[in-house]
Structures are given as C-alpha cells and as structure tokens.
Design a protein around this motif. Structure first.
Motif, mmCIF file in Angstrom:
data_model
loop_
_atom_site.group_PDB
_atom_site.id
_atom_site.type_symbol
_atom_site.label_atom_id
_atom_site.label_comp_id
_atom_site.label_asym_id
_atom_site.label_seq_id
_atom_site.Cartn_x
_atom_site.Cartn_y
_atom_site.Cartn_z
ATOM 1 N N PRO A 266 0.833 -1.206 0.000
ATOM 2 C CA PRO A 266 0.000 0.000 0.000
ATOM 3 C C PRO A 266 0.866 1.255 0.000
ATOM 4 C CG PRO A 266 -0.023 -1.062 2.152
ATOM 5 C CD PRO A 266 0.869 -1.876 1.287
ATOM 6 N N ARG A 267 0.384 2.287 -0.690
ATOM 7 C CA ARG A 267 1.122 3.561 -0.747
ATOM 8 C C ARG A 267 0.288 4.650 -0.091
ATOM 9 N NH1 ARG A 267 6.071 2.920 -2.226
ATOM 10 N NH2 ARG A 267 6.115 5.029 -3.067
ATOM 11 N N PRO A 268 0.925 5.476 0.723
ATOM 12 C CA PRO A 268 0.146 6.543 1.378
ATOM 13 C C PRO A 268 -0.219 7.640 0.376
ATOM 14 C CG PRO A 268 2.464 6.781 1.896
ATOM 15 C CD PRO A 268 2.339 5.516 1.083
ATOM 16 N N SER A 269 -1.319 8.345 0.654
ATOM 17 C CA SER A 269 -1.694 9.474 -0.194
ATOM 18 C C SER A 269 -1.081 10.747 0.386
ATOM 19 C CB SER A 269 -3.206 9.609 -0.219
ATOM 20 O OG SER A 269 -3.687 9.774 1.090
ATOM 21 N N ASN A 270 -0.962 11.775 -0.461
ATOM 22 C CA ASN A 270 -0.473 13.059 0.051
ATOM 23 C C ASN A 270 -1.621 13.784 0.721
ATOM 24 O OD1 ASN A 270 2.101 12.734 -0.996
ATOM 25 N ND2 ASN A 270 1.455 13.512 -2.997
ATOM 26 N N ARG A 271 -1.373 14.278 1.914
ATOM 27 C CA ARG A 271 -2.417 14.994 2.627
ATOM 28 C C ARG A 271 -2.615 16.370 1.994
ATOM 29 N NH1 ARG A 271 -4.893 13.876 7.351
ATOM 30 N NH2 ARG A 271 -5.826 15.632 8.418
ATOM 31 N N GLY A 272 -3.881 16.793 1.906
ATOM 32 C CA GLY A 272 -4.163 18.105 1.337
ATOM 33 C C GLY A 272 -3.588 19.228 2.193
ATOM 34 N N LEU A 273 -3.302 20.361 1.557
ATOM 35 C CA LEU A 273 -2.781 21.513 2.295
ATOM 36 C C LEU A 273 -3.951 22.305 2.879
ATOM 37 C CD1 LEU A 273 -0.206 22.824 -0.315
ATOM 38 C CD2 LEU A 273 0.183 21.206 1.549
ATOM 39 N N ILE A 274 -3.654 23.108 3.880
ATOM 40 C CA ILE A 274 -4.665 24.024 4.404
ATOM 41 C C ILE A 274 -4.152 25.442 4.178
ATOM 42 C CG2 ILE A 274 -5.996 24.732 6.424
ATOM 43 C CD1 ILE A 274 -5.574 21.942 7.556
ATOM 44 N N LEU A 275 -4.974 26.252 3.511
ATOM 45 C CA LEU A 275 -4.550 27.601 3.142
ATOM 46 C C LEU A 275 -5.519 28.622 3.704
ATOM 47 C CD1 LEU A 275 -4.570 26.278 -0.415
ATOM 48 C CD2 LEU A 275 -2.421 26.983 0.571
ATOM 49 N N ASP A 276 -5.052 29.857 3.839
ATOM 50 C CA ASP A 276 -5.976 30.902 4.285
ATOM 51 C C ASP A 276 -6.726 31.459 3.062
ATOM 52 O OD1 ASP A 276 -4.499 32.866 2.978
ATOM 53 O OD2 ASP A 276 -4.683 34.275 4.643
ATOM 54 N N ARG A 277 -7.523 32.491 3.235
ATOM 55 C CA ARG A 277 -8.368 32.950 2.121
ATOM 56 C C ARG A 277 -7.564 33.541 0.973
ATOM 57 N NH1 ARG A 277 -12.678 35.509 4.098
ATOM 58 N NH2 ARG A 277 -13.127 36.644 2.194
ATOM 59 N N ASN B 240 3.081 20.237 3.820
ATOM 60 C CA ASN B 240 3.801 18.963 3.873
ATOM 61 C C ASN B 240 5.254 19.243 3.518
ATOM 62 O OD1 ASN B 240 1.406 17.557 4.313
ATOM 63 N ND2 ASN B 240 0.999 17.497 2.115
ATOM 64 N N TRP B 241 6.136 18.911 4.425
ATOM 65 C CA TRP B 241 7.548 19.156 4.145
ATOM 66 C C TRP B 241 8.254 17.833 3.935
ATOM 67 C CZ3 TRP B 241 9.873 23.516 7.713
ATOM 68 C CH2 TRP B 241 9.301 24.737 7.333
ATOM 69 N N PRO B 242 9.141 17.823 2.945
ATOM 70 C CA PRO B 242 9.938 16.601 2.808
ATOM 71 C C PRO B 242 10.841 16.465 4.024
ATOM 72 C CG PRO B 242 10.740 18.316 1.330
ATOM 73 C CD PRO B 242 9.500 18.852 1.970
ATOM 74 N N ALA B 243 10.957 15.268 4.508
ATOM 75 C CA ALA B 243 11.818 15.042 5.662
ATOM 76 C C ALA B 243 12.510 13.708 5.469
ATOM 77 C CB ALA B 243 10.994 15.039 6.943
ATOM 78 N N TYR B 244 13.488 13.464 6.283
ATOM 79 C CA TYR B 244 14.225 12.205 6.194
ATOM 80 C C TYR B 244 14.174 11.495 7.526
ATOM 81 C CZ TYR B 244 15.929 14.083 1.826
ATOM 82 O OH TYR B 244 15.989 14.593 0.568
ATOM 83 N N ARG B 245 14.061 10.171 7.453
ATOM 84 C CA ARG B 245 14.146 9.412 8.686
ATOM 85 C C ARG B 245 15.167 8.311 8.514
ATOM 86 N NH1 ARG B 245 8.337 7.489 7.465
ATOM 87 N NH2 ARG B 245 8.691 5.648 6.205
ATOM 88 N N LEU B 246 15.669 7.851 9.618
ATOM 89 C CA LEU B 246 16.683 6.796 9.618
ATOM 90 C C LEU B 246 15.982 5.482 9.910
ATOM 91 C CD1 LEU B 246 19.762 6.901 9.316
ATOM 92 C CD2 LEU B 246 19.908 6.712 11.800
ATOM 93 N N GLU B 247 16.241 4.477 9.069
ATOM 94 C CA GLU B 247 15.622 3.174 9.295
ATOM 95 C C GLU B 247 16.668 2.079 9.330
ATOM 96 O OE1 GLU B 247 11.148 3.768 7.554
ATOM 97 O OE2 GLU B 247 12.445 2.302 6.572
#
Lengths: 372, 637
Positions: free
Chosen positions: B65-76, B84-91
């Motif tokens: 399964p692949r996750p979906s991109n979460r929608g952004l929230i913007l002002d008017r 959504n910011w790209p980030a890195y994790r160590l596995e």
C-alpha cells in the motif's frame, strides 16, 4: 443464612446433575486452544488479539452454560417467538443496518450484532418445532410447507447480500427435514428440482458472487486480482508439507501474501505451519465433536430435541467442510469462518449457543418421559 | 400456540429407529466428506508439496500500500497554514546488521539519538520481522543526513528514507483553528475506513485537520511489486496510483489572525471576527495557544504534561468552548427586544438615580455609576451602559419574551461552526431553570439578566455571531471556516454553500436606533469606549463593552480591581462591527481577568478592526507566506 442456604441449593441444582457433556466440552476446548495457538502466529504475535479471542470464548462458554439449563420443552415453546424476532431483525437490518457495502449489522450501541447469526439457530429450531408433531415420515404437503420456514430468512439474508450465510441457514433447515425421515425419493426429486433452478439463481447473483464462482473454476486466469486468495491459500497449504514449516515460520502468512490469514483463511496458516499432521489432528477433533453430537441426538427422548440437536451438529459439520474446501481450493470462496478457530466474535458466540442447546438436550435426556 | 395434533397414533419406537438410521447415514456422509477433504490436503501437501514449495519460495509478487499526500490548508488568500515538508528518517533492517548494539553506538556519534527514539525502536522491533525496516529517528537535520551519507559504507542495513511530514509554519498562531495531525492509533481506525489508511501514518486529531479529515486524507494507492524471498522489493510491476487529499481554502485571513494574536498580547482570552455578510470566520484566536508542530511526530510526555497541567489551559479552545457571562454586551440585544416588542420606543426616558428596586423588595440593583446617569433614552442608555434602564426593561419584557427573542440570535445553541467541541452555552428560561436547578424562576433573576448577568452563558463565537446578525440588520449566515475545496490535480475550486436565517424584523428603524446607540459607545461624548476613537478614525465603529463577573459581590460590597487577585478579576468583553453603516467585519473580544471591557477589550477590538479596514487585501488577491504583510506580523508576535 437463608440466602447462603438458597445459594447452596441453587448451586447444587446447577452442578450436581450432569448438565454438561464433559467429553464434548473437552473436545471443544481442545479445538479452541489449538485455534488460539495458530491465531497467535497468524496475527504476528499479537497477544492482545489472542486474549480478545479468549474472552469471546469465555463469553461463549457462559452462554453455553446458561442455555444448557433451559429445558428443551421450554425451548420448544420459545421457538416460534425466536423465529419471528429473527425475521423482524432481518427486516430492520434491510432498512436500517450498518455495514460496509453489505447491510448485515445492527448497531446495538454497545456491540454490533448480525441478526443472521440468530437465524442459524432459530431456523433449525423452527423446522424441528414444525415437523416434530407431524406425521412420520413427513408427507409431501408438510415438506413443501416447511420449506417456507427456510426460504423466507434465506431470501432476506441473500438480499443483504450474504450468499454464504443464506445457503448455510437454508442447509441447517434442510438437515432437519432430512433427519425427520423424508423419503429418499423425495430428497432426490428435490435435488433435481434445485439443479434445474440453478441457472435462475445464477442470474440473480451479484456480480462479485459470480466472480467468486468463476474464479474458483479458473483461479489462474487472474492471478493478481480476483484469483489471488485461492492461489495464495493453496501455496500456503501445499508448501506446508507433511510436518509443516513450524509455528510462526509460515512465510506465506508472515510475508503477507495470504489475505484474511487470521479469519476465513486461518486454516491455510495452520496447514502451512503444522503440515498435514496438524490438519489430521484438527480434522479428528472435528469428527469427534460431530460424532459425539450425533450420539447425544440419538439419545434424546423427544422428537423435537432429536431433530434440533442432529441438525445443529450437521450444520457445524457443513461450516468445517465448506471452510476447509474453500481453503484447499475445492469450493469457491464464500465467507465462512472455520468454527471455533477463526478470529471473530459473533460466530464464536452463536456456535457456543448452539452447543448450549445440545448440552441442554443431553442434560434432559433422562428427565423427559414422554414424547409430548 | 400448539402444533396441530395428528390423528394417527404415533409409533415412538419407529420414529426413534428412523432417526437413528438417518443420523448414522448422515455420519457416513460426514466421513466420506472428510475423506475427500483429507485426500485433498494429502494431494496438496504430499504430492504437490514440491511444486508449492517452489512457488512459495519464489513467491515474488506482493501488494504494497502507498500513502496518499495529505491536502494543504490555506488561508483565504493562499497563505499556507498547514504544509507537507519533505523530511528524512533513519531506518534499520535488523536482519542485515551484524552487531546491532555496536551499530547503534556508532550511529549515536554522528546522529543524535534520544532515549525516546531508542525505546520506540525497541518496541517496534519486537512487533515486526527482522526483514522489515524499522524507523529509528524521524526528521533528521540536513547536517545529519550529510554526515550519514559520507559514512554510509560503515552502516550496512541502515538507510535514510524520504517521507513527508506535516508542518505548521505559524506555530501557535493558528493552532485552535487548524488543530494538528498526529500518529494514527488503533482507536482512530474506528472512525475511518481502515482499508484506506493501511499506509497512512498520521491522522487529524483536532481542529480543521480533524473535522475535514475525509477531504484532507485522499485515498491510498497500491503497488504490485516483485520481491525476493526475504520480502525486499526488487521491481515494481504495476501500480494503482494514490489520490491526493483535497487542499482546503479557509475563510481565515492570516494577516488579520496574526493581528488579533498580537492585539491580545499576553492576555488569556479569545477573538472571533466574522464577515457579517457571508458568515466567514476571518479570525479565530484563543490564547494562550500551543505549538501544533509538537504533536506531529509524537509529543514527549514532559511537553504534554506541561500543556495539560498549565493553569492557563492552552489546549482549551476558548473561542468555542469557553463559556462567559455576556455582561453588558447583551444590552444592544435587550434594547432591540424592547423596541421590537413594543415595551419602549425612541422617546422612552428612564431616570437613572443610581439603583433599581423591584416593587416590594428591599434589594437594590446598582448602576455602575454610583450617582446614576440622570434621564436617558435608549440611545444614551446604550452609549453610557446605563444598568437601571435595562433592569427596568428586562422586568417589563419578562423572562419568557427575553428568552424567545434572544433565541433568534442563536444564543444558547451551538452556532454549527465546522469544528468539533463547540458548547451550547445557556440561554436561561423558566423551563431551563426548572430542569437544571429544579427551582422556579425568581423576579430578581430577570433584573440582572437585563445586563447579561446571572445564568446566561455565551461563547465568544456566539457573541460574534449575534453581533454579525446585528451588523447585518437581521440576516445571519451560518458561520464557517471552509471557503473552498480544491482538487490539487485539476486546480478546480468548489465553494460550499451555507444556509442563512433571519431574525424577524418589525421595524428597521428600531435596528438603526440600537446601532446608533452602539456607535455612541465609541463615538459619543459620554460613550464608555470613547477612548478608542480619540484619534478620530476614518470609519465609524459600532460597539458595546461588557464585564463578566468572575467573583460575586455581596450586596453593599464594592468592586475594586486593584484589591482583587488577578484570577478573580472580571473578564473584559467587547463586541463591535465596522464600518457601522456598511459593516465588513463583526467581532467579539474577551480578555480574561482583564477588568473593564472598555479599557481592556475595546482597544484590542480597535486594533483588529484597523488591521482589517486600514490595509485591506482584495478578496481575489493571492499572497504567499513570504509576503511582507505576513512576515511583518509573524515577526511581531
């Protein structure tokens, strides 16, 4: 003091008479224990899940114990009421049920409840109630009118749509007819009639149900799509061999190739890890449960108890056979859990309720002197 | 009901024998079936064993399964409030590591590993298989990624994996609107379709993130991949793409929201600003607030305790969950009730001598001005906030008519804003008191209800909503935060429609009179909040100050702010809309323990109104996070 005395009297009444058939209880417990061992493995070592299943079994035991204290005569009197309640609940589900895609559940606030489970018990009860006082063996007219009792709930459940359960409910009712001494000639002519009607049934089936049957006939046609379950299940069973890959070592299940590995397809996990030897042990347990149940049915003194307990035992057998047939690719994939082993609450409790009825019939075999 | 008896005599023995033979033949069939089944298993497990073993070992196709991109929230205006910011994790894949303890030790030299990280890692290791990748550290710093890349050869089985993390660029400022996402847990799966969340790690836990979870989440996809026997992916065979979540455009104006945060300063309280014509929430502030970024990757127990234990309750959304006595801010609505229901008219004069007494009762209900205000009409009574005028009016109206009239303004019921947790407040009535206090309604309680005291409880949102109705001369649009839903692929915006209701209007003149009184509060010679208009602003503000009692005075006692401990000091309230003749903003301000409404809450309202009217941003203008207007406000916090 008085309270203590009455409590004592009550507990004596509860335990002194042989209410429970201990060999049958022992066999059930052994099967459930085996089921929990494989459930631990199939759930990837989720002990929480296993405990939950254990709790459900304890609830089931309690239900069985309570029902075993209900005399069969009382059950007989309650039968039409239970049947009507079941039908009404099915109607409610049809209009107000909750469920994903299919309408099967009633939300009771605390728990969700599948009314079709109730019908698994009340349909054979109603059949036994209807047939026990008719002529022996049942005439053609009695037979045909008794079929109405089976057809109404079967159609309602089929509408949900839940073809598997509809068939099982119908079969449990038909067993009563079979046990009531229906002549072989009638049985054969009914079977021929059913075969003639099957094209009509095929046309009435939902697309996904047709797919399941087609897939069963040729699973390799769509190996990644609809044939996935059957193929992966067969690979799991086949690669298990004589002695199995060992507990928690099944790659099919653990690499997540096998869908529904702790519910409907738990037998595939079992066969993969414990091999043919394990399967034989499990099958032996099931056969012993069925034999013991039939012995109790034969010893029952009145006709109603006999028909009911016999039909319940045979329905239990059908669950086992359909599930094992599905897992090994002999039968199409219908959503039938493996009794006492598959993870799931409602089926466990309703099965144990059925055993409660059998226990009650066992307990009252000596105390009912006349047939009516 | 008994089954019909048959006429024939029954032969019990024959029946029993018949059953016996049927049961035995049934068991024979059972045995035959089991033989068939066993034969089938023998066939699969013995004769075809080798074939299936091979297939099992080379079983390479797996569905991921692949996750979906979460929608952004913007002002008017398009300013991103949740990103959504790209980030890195160590596995780490334990199977591929020779000496795990040694690897962890060496890793700690180049990457910061906290006790929390190591514990979570150990926990997950127990639950997963040795061939599965287990995250060790989330959100690596850039330098850490660089340092690891250089030393990668020394760490077989350790990988840096890219992922997306939720980021709230404004930290505290929008927390009570946006809410936050956090790690998905088992209980969350009960409220969503679990199949769609197989690959999802985060879910909206509060605020807009939670309310519009269904829009924001999108739909997870699947990939059919070829794997080796250990389950590692070798090739992607086929994929069913994921569908990104919808971007949400809120009604919030980021610049105004930041101005409101700034105006409230260090005070605890709330500001809610609405566009009266549309019901759009322009700003919704509850202070103090919290940093939603703390929750995204798992808040530490210590931080969470601190938030929970703080006496200021930063997690509590005062704007919709805080219940306050409306105090004198209720007076415009009382005045309107009096005019519309015919108890008073524009010529009614009441002589304020400093107190009011019910007939036959000794208790005196005081004016805030000890000597009284002299004879006043309804406009002056509002401008100077003359208690005696409203004591009398309330008694003339009676509790029943007050209740029924105020009900139309939405008091005592949730406004239906698109956030969870809104309280209904209390609009008292005889029935309410009977049900909740099991007491009859006393005449004195009607008297103090005239100045918004006693049992009545409102939220800042309800006050703003009622003020918007006043500003809009009766028409109320359902307050809402969601302006539009954007499909990120097509860029198409969909604007939901919101229902409106109308407060019945008998005579538009009456409304004008009340608004005139509210203008008098700010612009009148004796207006209670005239200090905020001392600079003679280019627009007219209609307002009303109020003070909500926290601590009840006994009769004869005198309230003195200096002598009362801060946490017992009265709450300061102010409602306002501007420009008075064609309002584009209506708001409610509450400064907890601020003391006087006109001295503390009114200046805050003025600052918010200034931010809205002095440098307006055209409705269709798009601005970015880096716009100087946003950055300036952001820095001023």
């Amino acid at each position: 003091m008085i309270a203590a005395q009455s409590l004592q009297r009550m507990s004596r009444r509860m335990f002194n008479r042989p209410r429970l058939d201990w060999p049958l209880v022992g066999l059930i417990m052994a099967t459930v224990a085996l089921g929990m061992v494989i459930l631990y493995s199939a759930s990837e070592g989720d002990s929480q899940l296993v405990i939950k299943q254990g709790v459900r079994f304890l609830i089931g035991l309690a239900v069985m114990f309570v029902i075993s204290h209900l005399p069969p005569t009382q059950m007989r009197h309650l039968t039409p009421f239970l049947y009507v309640v079941g039908i009404v609940l099915l109607l409610i589900v049809a209009f107000a049920g909750v469920g994903t895609g299919a309408q099967r559940w009633l939300n009771l606030g605390v728990a969700r409840f599948q009314p079709s489970e109730l019908l698994k018990l009340s349909v054979p009860m109603m059949m036994a109630w209807y047939l026990h006082s008719r002529s022996y063996p049942p005439s053609l007219r009695t037979t045909l009118s008794s079929l109405v009792i089976v057809v109404i709930p079967a159609v309602l459940i089929y509408q949900q749509p839940d073809l598997g359960t509809a068939i099982l409910v119908a079969i449990s009712g038909l067993f009563v007819l079979f046990l009531s001494g229906l002549s072989w000639r009638l049985i054969i002519s009914l079977a021929v009639a059913a075969a003639a009607l099957s094209p009509i049934l095929w046309n009435a089936m939902h697309e996904y149900q047709k797919n399941r049957v087609l897939m069963f006939l040729d699973p390799e046609a769509d190996p990644l799509g609809r044939g996935w379950n059957i193929i992966q299940s067969k690979i799991a069973v086949g690669s298990g061999g004589l002695t199995g890959k060992g507990w928690q070592q099944g790659t099919q299940a653990h690499l997540e190739f096998l869908p529904e590995k702790s519910t409907d397809f738990i037998l595939a996990t079992f066969a993969e890890e414990f091999g043919l030897m394990g399967v034989l042990v499990l099958f032996s347990l099931y056969m012993l449960i069925i034999w013991r149940g039939l012995v109790i049915a034969m010893a029952a003194k009145d006709c109603y108890s006999r028909l009911l307990s016999g039909a319940l035992v045979l329905t239990f057998f059908v669950y086992v056979a359909v599930n094992a047939g599905m897992v090994s690719g002999l039968l199409p994939v219908v959503g039938v859990p493996l009794p006492l082993v598959s993870y799931g609450g409602t089926s466990m409790v309703s099965l144990m309720a059925g055993f409660g009825v059998i226990m009650s019939i066992y307990a009252h075999r000596k105390f009912i002197s006349s047939d009516r | 009901m008994k089954p019909r008896r048959t006429h024939r005599l029954r032969d019990m023995a024959r029946e029993r024998e018949g059953f016996r033979s049927r049961a035995l033949s049934a068991f024979a069939i059972v045995l035959v079936c089991f033989v068939v089944l066993i034969w089938r298993f023998v066939h699969l497990q013995i004769f075809q064993h080798e074939e299936y073993t091979t297939r099992s070992e080379s079983n390479r196709v797996k569905i991921i399964p692949r996750p979906s991109n979460r929608g952004l929230i913007l002002d008017r205006h398009g300013v991103v409030l949740a990103d959504n910011w790209p980030a890195y994790r160590l596995e780490i894949i334990p199977e591929q590591v020779d000496d795990l303890a040694d690897t962890l030790e060496r890793l700690a030299d180049i990457i910061e590993l906290g006790q929390d990280d190591l514990e979570k890692f150990r926990e997950l290791r127990m639950a997963r298989h040795s061939f599965q990748s287990i995250p060790l550290r989330l959100q690596l710093e850039e330098v850490e990624v660089a340092r690891f890349s250089v030393n990668r050869h020394a760490f077989p089985g350790v990988n840096v994996v890219a992922y997306q993390t939720r980021q709230y660029p404004f930290d505290h400022s929008f927390a009570h609107v946006i809410g936050y996402v956090s790690r998905l847990d088992r209980s969350d799966l009960n409220r969503v379709d679990a199949r769609e969340y197989v690959a999802t790690t985060h879910i909206g836990k509060s605020g807009v993130e939670r309310y519009y979870e269904a829009f924001l989440h999108g739909k997870g996809g699947r990939q059919q991949v070829e794997t080796n026997a250990q389950g590692r992916v070798i090739d992607v065979l086929e994929s069913e793409p994921q569908r990104s979540g919808m971007n949400l455009h809120l009604t919030i104006d980021a610049v105004l929201q930041l101005a409101a945060v700034e105006a409230l300063g260090d005070r605890n309280g709330a500001v809610v600003a609405l566009d009266p014509a549309t019901g759009e929430v322009l700003a919704l502030v509850s202070a103090p607030s919290y940093n939603p970024n703390l929750f995204v990757n798992g808040i530490s127990t210590r931080d969470y305790r601190a938030l929970l234990d703080s006496p200021d309750q930063p997690l509590f959304n005062r704007a919709l969950q805080g219940g306050y006595e409306p105090g004198s801010t209720l007076k415009p609505f009382m005045a309107l009730a009096g005019l519309e229901l015919g108890e008073i008219d524009r010529n009614t004069i009441v002589n304020s001598i400093g107190y009011y007494q019910l007939p036959d009762q000794a208790r005196r209900y005081h004016d805030w001005n000890p000597g009284g205000h002299g004879p006043v009409d309804v406009v002056e009574a509002l401008a100077q906030s003359v208690n005696v005028f409203f004591f009398r009016l309330a008694v003339d109206l009676t509790i029943d008519r007050i209740h029924d009239y105020l009900d139309d303004f939405g008091f005592g019921a949730p406004t239906g804003l698109d956030l969870y947790g809104e309280i209904s407040g209390v609009l008292p009535s005889r029935e309410w008191k009977r049900a909740h206090r099991n007491l009859p309604w006393f005449p004195g309680e009607t008297v103090i209800l005239g100045i918004g005291q006693g049992f009545m409880v409102t939220t800042p949102l309800q006050l703003a909503n009622a003020t918007a109705a006043m500003a809009n001369r009766g028409r109320m649009v359902q307050p809402h935060l969601l302006r539009a839903v954007e499909n990120p692929q097509s860029g198409v915006l969909q604007y939901p429609e919101y229902p409106s209701t109308t407060v019945p209007i008998l005579d538009a003149e009456n409304w004008q009179l009340v608004i005139q009184g509210m203008e008098g509060v700010v612009h009148g010679v004796r207006g209670t909040a005239r200090a905020i208009a001392a600079d003679d602003p280019p627009f007219r503000i209609a307002g009303k100050s109020g003070t909500a009692q926290v601590y009840e005075l006994k009769e004869g006692e005198k309230y003195n702010a200096e002598e009362v401990a801060e946490h017992l000091r009265d709450h300061a309230l102010f409602i306002a809309f501007a420009p008075a003749d064609a309002p584009t903003i209506a708001l409610a301000v509450i400064a907890e323990h601020g003391g006087g409404g006109s001295s503390v809450a009114a200046p805050i309202a003025r600052k918010v109104i200034d931010a809205w009217l002095k440098a307006p941003i055209a409705d269709d203008q798009v601005i970015s996070f880096h716009d100087p207007k946003v950055q300036l406000r952001r820095e001023m916090r």
